[in-house]
Design a protein around this motif. Structure first.
Motif, mmCIF file in Angstrom:
data_model
loop_
_atom_site.group_PDB
_atom_site.id
_atom_site.type_symbol
_atom_site.label_atom_id
_atom_site.label_comp_id
_atom_site.label_asym_id
_atom_site.label_seq_id
_atom_site.Cartn_x
_atom_site.Cartn_y
_atom_site.Cartn_z
ATOM 1 N N SER A 4 -0.075 1.308 -9.865
ATOM 2 C CA SER A 4 -0.200 0.801 -8.503
ATOM 3 C C SER A 4 0.249 -0.648 -8.447
ATOM 4 C CB SER A 4 -1.663 0.886 -8.049
ATOM 5 O OG SER A 4 -1.828 0.312 -6.770
ATOM 6 N N HIS A 19 -1.459 0.443 -1.019
ATOM 7 C CA HIS A 19 -0.783 1.312 -1.980
ATOM 8 C C HIS A 19 -1.800 2.019 -2.869
ATOM 9 C CE1 HIS A 19 1.589 2.168 -5.721
ATOM 10 N NE2 HIS A 19 2.400 2.641 -4.809
ATOM 11 N N SER A 64 11.502 -4.588 -2.664
ATOM 12 C CA SER A 64 11.624 -3.212 -2.186
ATOM 13 C C SER A 64 13.013 -2.961 -1.627
ATOM 14 C CB SER A 64 10.568 -2.920 -1.111
ATOM 15 O OG SER A 64 10.938 -3.501 0.114
#
Length: 86
Positions: A7, A13, A67
């Motif tokens: 994680s 998340h 990301s």
């Protein structure tokens, strides 16, 4: 079975994975959660799960910036601060 759950150090998340981790533990599997931030270990243990820290050198805002979504991390640091999680 041995299960490693990874994680990023963000509750959005991690928390959706908690029911799965507990379901695996309840059926007898060996579960470990790996997360890259020392300060996030308390969140994992508060969910009743064993944690193994890893070193990544990235904070929450760097994860969003890394990301695939352009601009994902622009306001993350301010949002975390405003939410009281910082």
């Amino acid at each position: 079975m041995r299960v490693l759950i990874t994680s990023v150090p963000l509750v959005g998340h991690f928390f959706p994975m908690v029911p799965l981790a507990w379901a695996l533990r309840c059926r007898g599997d060996d579960v470990l959660v790996a997360c890259p931030a020392e300060h996030f270990s308390a969140t994992v243990t508060a969910a009743g799960l064993p944690v193994g820290g890893i070193s990544a050198g990235l904070g929450p805002d760097e994860y969003a910036r890394a990301s695939a979504v352009p601009g994902a991390g622009e306001h993350l640091g301010k949002s975390i601060e405003e939410s009281g999680r910082a």
